[in-house]
Design an enzyme around this catalytic site. Structure first.
Site, PDB file in Angstrom:
ATOM      1  N   TYR A 125     -22.207 -43.517  -0.802  1.00  0.00           N
ATOM      2  CA  TYR A 125     -21.063 -44.115  -0.116  1.00  0.00           C
ATOM      3  C   TYR A 125     -21.222 -43.989   1.397  1.00  0.00           C
ATOM      4  O   TYR A 125     -21.007 -44.948   2.143  1.00  0.00           O
ATOM      5  CB  TYR A 125     -19.764 -43.435  -0.563  1.00  0.00           C
ATOM      6  CG  TYR A 125     -18.539 -43.936   0.177  1.00  0.00           C
ATOM      7  CD1 TYR A 125     -17.941 -45.145  -0.158  1.00  0.00           C
ATOM      8  CD2 TYR A 125     -17.986 -43.203   1.233  1.00  0.00           C
ATOM      9  CE1 TYR A 125     -16.831 -45.615   0.528  1.00  0.00           C
ATOM     10  CE2 TYR A 125     -16.883 -43.667   1.920  1.00  0.00           C
ATOM     11  CZ  TYR A 125     -16.303 -44.867   1.563  1.00  0.00           C
ATOM     12  OH  TYR A 125     -15.208 -45.338   2.251  1.00  0.00           O
ATOM     13  N   ILE A 184      -5.445 -50.951   2.119  1.00  0.00           N
ATOM     14  CA  ILE A 184      -5.499 -51.330   3.530  1.00  0.00           C
ATOM     15  C   ILE A 184      -5.672 -52.835   3.684  1.00  0.00           C
ATOM     16  O   ILE A 184      -5.081 -53.451   4.572  1.00  0.00           O
ATOM     17  CB  ILE A 184      -6.631 -50.573   4.239  1.00  0.00           C
ATOM     18  CG1 ILE A 184      -6.302 -49.080   4.309  1.00  0.00           C
ATOM     19  CG2 ILE A 184      -6.866 -51.117   5.648  1.00  0.00           C
ATOM     20  CD1 ILE A 184      -7.450 -48.220   4.795  1.00  0.00           C
ATOM     21  N   THR A 188      -5.417 -44.352  -0.785  1.00  0.00           N
ATOM     22  CA  THR A 188      -5.967 -45.483  -1.528  1.00  0.00           C
ATOM     23  C   THR A 188      -6.915 -44.944  -2.590  1.00  0.00           C
ATOM     24  O   THR A 188      -7.085 -43.727  -2.740  1.00  0.00           O
ATOM     25  CB  THR A 188      -6.744 -46.443  -0.600  1.00  0.00           C
ATOM     26  OG1 THR A 188      -7.946 -45.784  -0.162  1.00  0.00           O
ATOM     27  CG2 THR A 188      -5.906 -46.839   0.609  1.00  0.00           C
TER      28      THR A 188
END
Length: 272
Positions: free
Chosen positions: A175, A23, A203
């Protein structure tokens, strides 16, 4: 939304962190194609220059619009050096895109600065960078910080008594905590900022979400849109792709914002 929907951006200077792949690379491409000067950040100078060369060769981007910069976000002293370089060389910065991110590793991992690695790379480094770039970040209309966050912030909680998650570690929880912190930071009234979940994209982070996703270019359109000064924003707003939605309730709580600032200042060694 396509590249063609973005307005021209000549005269705009944008720093995109984590701009060598995914991105970040696509956001840099879209903004530079519209005439912006893009500071293209990579973990190393070699990676940043390679990404710039790739955009020049494959996307026809004018080399003059790309300025490779480097800092390894697992080392906060490198973040500080990056900020000093940007302020010195680009004293008028219109947009900071806090995009760099990693998936928390399977095993609990601590940086040399003493922080859980995902919390540092995904949040603390961006917190420090944003604070240090304050002299350069413009107050002109359209100036802003765009935090590339995640819908997973809704599943998170910040372990105030153990932010490094040394006692009970889960890679998904670590995360998610970093993404919640980044989303809370966007609501800090000290900065004009928004956060955005660009969708599940194909990704390196995709395994945290699903088995398939949209292209990085499609996700990047939502980030690039928020960099456009023609797009009016409300400070602290959260976007799920193109739609403004309410974030997790805790993300906009004044008490949480102040508490996170105190914690972040402590962990990055800043004296408020």
């Amino acid at each position: 939304m396509s590249d063609q929907d973005l307005s021209p951006l000549p005269g705009r200077t944008v720093l995109v962190t984590g701009a060598t792949t995914g991105i970040g690379l696509e956001t840099a491409r879209q903004l530079a194609a519209r005439g912006a000067t893009v500071l293209l950040h990579g973990r190393t100078a070699e990676e940043a220059h390679a990404a710039a060369d790739r955009l020049i060769a494959t996307a026809g981007i004018d080399a003059a619009r790309l300025h490779p910069v480097a800092a390894d976000f697992t080392h906060l002293d490198e973040v500080e050096s990056l900020a000093n370089q940007v302020v010195a060389q680009h004293p008028h910065l219109d947009v900071l895109v806090n995009n760099a991110g990693i998936a928390a590793p399977e095993r609990h991992t601590v940086t040399t600065d003493g922080n859980e690695i995902a919390f540092q790379v995904n949040f603390l480094a961006h917190y420090l960078l944003t604070c240090l770039l304050e002299p350069a970040l413009t107050n002109d209309p359209g100036g802003r910080v765009v935090n590339v966050s995640s819908s997973l912030h809704r599943t998170a909680n910040i372990q105030w008594n153990d932010p490094q998650r040394a006692r009970r570690y889960s890679r998904l929880a670590a995360y998610a905590q970093s993404q919640l912190a980044l989303t809370v930071f966007a609501a800090d009234p000290r900065v004009t900022a928004v956060s955005v979940h660009p969708g599940v994209c194909d990704t390196a982070l995709m395994p945290l979400y699903a088995h398939e996703g949209v292209t990085p270019a499609e996700g990047a359109t939502h980030v690039a849109r928020l960099c456009d000064p023609a797009v009016e924003i409300v400070n602290g707003a959260y976007y799920d792709r193109a739609e403004r939605v309410a974030p997790a309730p805790v993300a906009t709580e004044d008490r949480t914002i102040k508490r996170l600032n105190r914690l972040a200042d402590l962990l990055v060694g800043r004296t408020a």
